[in-house]
Design a protein around this motif. Structure first.
Motif, PDB file in Angstrom:
ATOM      1  N   TRP A  17      33.186  43.044  41.711  1.00  0.00           N
ATOM      2  CA  TRP A  17      32.526  42.670  40.452  1.00  0.00           C
ATOM      3  C   TRP A  17      33.552  42.283  39.391  1.00  0.00           C
ATOM      4  N   ASN A  18      34.738  42.885  39.448  1.00  0.00           N
ATOM      5  CA  ASN A  18      35.797  42.454  38.533  1.00  0.00           C
ATOM      6  C   ASN A  18      36.205  41.009  38.818  1.00  0.00           C
ATOM      7  N   VAL A  41      33.768  38.576  37.240  1.00  0.00           N
ATOM      8  CA  VAL A  41      34.047  38.389  35.813  1.00  0.00           C
ATOM      9  C   VAL A  41      35.223  37.445  35.620  1.00  0.00           C
ATOM     10  N   LYS A  87      34.335  35.040  30.241  1.00  0.00           N
ATOM     11  CA  LYS A  87      34.490  36.417  30.712  1.00  0.00           C
ATOM     12  C   LYS A  87      33.542  37.374  29.996  1.00  0.00           C
ATOM     13  N   GLN A  88      33.356  37.159  28.691  1.00  0.00           N
ATOM     14  CA  GLN A  88      32.487  38.042  27.931  1.00  0.00           C
ATOM     15  C   GLN A  88      31.041  37.927  28.384  1.00  0.00           C
ATOM     16  N   THR A 120      30.493  39.413  31.844  1.00  0.00           N
ATOM     17  CA  THR A 120      30.338  40.866  31.790  1.00  0.00           C
ATOM     18  C   THR A 120      28.935  41.249  31.329  1.00  0.00           C
ATOM     19  N   THR A 144      26.213  43.504  33.418  1.00  0.00           N
ATOM     20  CA  THR A 144      25.683  44.769  32.898  1.00  0.00           C
ATOM     21  C   THR A 144      24.177  44.690  32.665  1.00  0.00           C
ATOM     22  N   TYR A 191      33.533  47.961  28.796  1.00  0.00           N
ATOM     23  CA  TYR A 191      33.145  46.615  29.207  1.00  0.00           C
ATOM     24  C   TYR A 191      33.708  45.559  28.260  1.00  0.00           C
ATOM     25  N   VAL A 208      37.392  45.174  29.126  1.00  0.00           N
ATOM     26  CA  VAL A 208      37.589  44.452  30.387  1.00  0.00           C
ATOM     27  C   VAL A 208      37.472  42.950  30.164  1.00  0.00           C
ATOM     28  N   ALA A 209      36.441  42.542  29.443  1.00  0.00           N
ATOM     29  CA  ALA A 209      36.249  41.113  29.190  1.00  0.00           C
ATOM     30  C   ALA A 209      37.428  40.531  28.436  1.00  0.00           C
ATOM     31  N   TYR A 230      40.600  40.116  30.685  1.00  0.00           N
ATOM     32  CA  TYR A 230      40.574  38.988  31.598  1.00  0.00           C
ATOM     33  C   TYR A 230      40.619  37.643  30.881  1.00  0.00           C
ATOM     34  N   THR A 243      28.461  46.816  40.889  1.00  0.00           N
ATOM     35  CA  THR A 243      28.974  47.833  39.972  1.00  0.00           C
ATOM     36  C   THR A 243      28.106  49.088  39.984  1.00  0.00           C
TER      37      THR A 243
END
Length: 274
Positions: free
Chosen positions: A19-20, A23, A29-30, A33, A37, A73, A76-77, A80, A210
């Motif tokens: 799942w990463n 993304v 990327k945002q 994510t 979710t 989250y 993470v976005a 990346y 996820t």
């Protein structure tokens, strides 16, 4: 740790890396994510009516974890957006097992020497994959690592109190997915609609991945020491390394492959009988 639990956590690690990668592969990327979710929240809403409520003692831990997950989250976005997956992912995940193990030790969780050795080797191997990268890229991934360690400890305790790790996990994904989705709807409604139309299949796959990955991990933490499960779950970096090299087309230096071998040695030690 029983062999069945050991193998299931490895499956969770592979799902987590996947799942990463979804993304990282996406154009935004945002929003990628957010779609993942939101998919996880939707899946949770469908299944939760068939499960019992978590025990009331776990609710404060669930509430704390929701706040931590929303922040995670978002981090993470942003990671990346700024850093290659093959750099950001090792830094994000490499520090967490040691931090979790030290906190668990303070709270009285005893581990055999082989387990400690395995945790240290896994962490060294993961961090070794980030060597040679510019330190200016380390800030956000290291902040995310602290967030990972914190929510892991919170959720391990919450899941043990809940009486039903799956129910706890799905409530977590439902409640943490809603704020991110609502924020995107308020700020980027048109862009979100376009992203969903173009990438809803990948978002759904990521949501399933996820949710399943974390449900397995939290269940395992009710069956085995949290420090061992945390370290084993972070072997997702091995899967991320393969994804980075063969699917995302990122250049992976020889040193990172050597670091992957160190991780494998750590995993073997985690299976040595105490």
């Amino acid at each position: 740790m029983p062999l069945s639990t050991f193998l299931l956590v490895l499956v969770a690690a592979a799902l987590h890396a996947s799942w990463n990668a979804i993304v990282k592969r996406g154009p935004d990327k945002q929003l990628g994510t957010v779609v993942i979710t939101a998919s996880a929240a939707l899946l949770s809403a469908v299944v939760l009516p068939f499960l019992p409520l978590p025990d009331a003692r776990s609710w404060p831990w669930l509430a704390a974890s929701v706040a931590l997950q929303v922040a995670y989250y978002a981090l993470v976005a942003r990671c990346y957006q700024q850093v290659d997956m093959s750099v950001a992912y090792p830094l994000m995940r490499g520090c967490a097992p040691i931090l979790v193990a030290m906190a668990a030790l303070v709270h009285g969780e005893q581990l055999p020497l082989s387990a400690w050795s395995g945790i240290v080797l896994v962490s060294i191997g993961i961090l070794g994959m980030a060597l040679g990268t510019h330190r200016a890229h380390w800030g956000l991934p290291l902040l995310t690592a602290c967030m990972i360690a914190t929510y892991t400890l919170v959720d391990a305790h919450g899941a043990r109190l809940s009486g039903n790790a799956l129910s706890y996990t799905l409530w977590l994904f439902l409640l943490s997915g809603l704020p991110l989705t609502m924020r995107a709807l308020m700020q980027r409604r048109d862009a979100l609609r376009a992203h969903v139309c173009a990438h809803w299949r990948l978002g759904l796959i990521g949501g399933i991945g996820t949710t399943t990955s974390y449900a397995i991990a939290l269940w395992a933490m009710t069956q085995a020491p949290v420090a061992m499960v945390s370290a084993l779950r972070e072997t997702s970096i091995l899967f991320a390394l393969l994804i980075s090299a063969f699917l995302l087309g990122e250049r992976v230096p020889r040193g990172r492959w050597i670091a992957g071998g160190v991780i494998v040695a750590g995993v073997i030690l985690l299976r040595v009988p105490s």
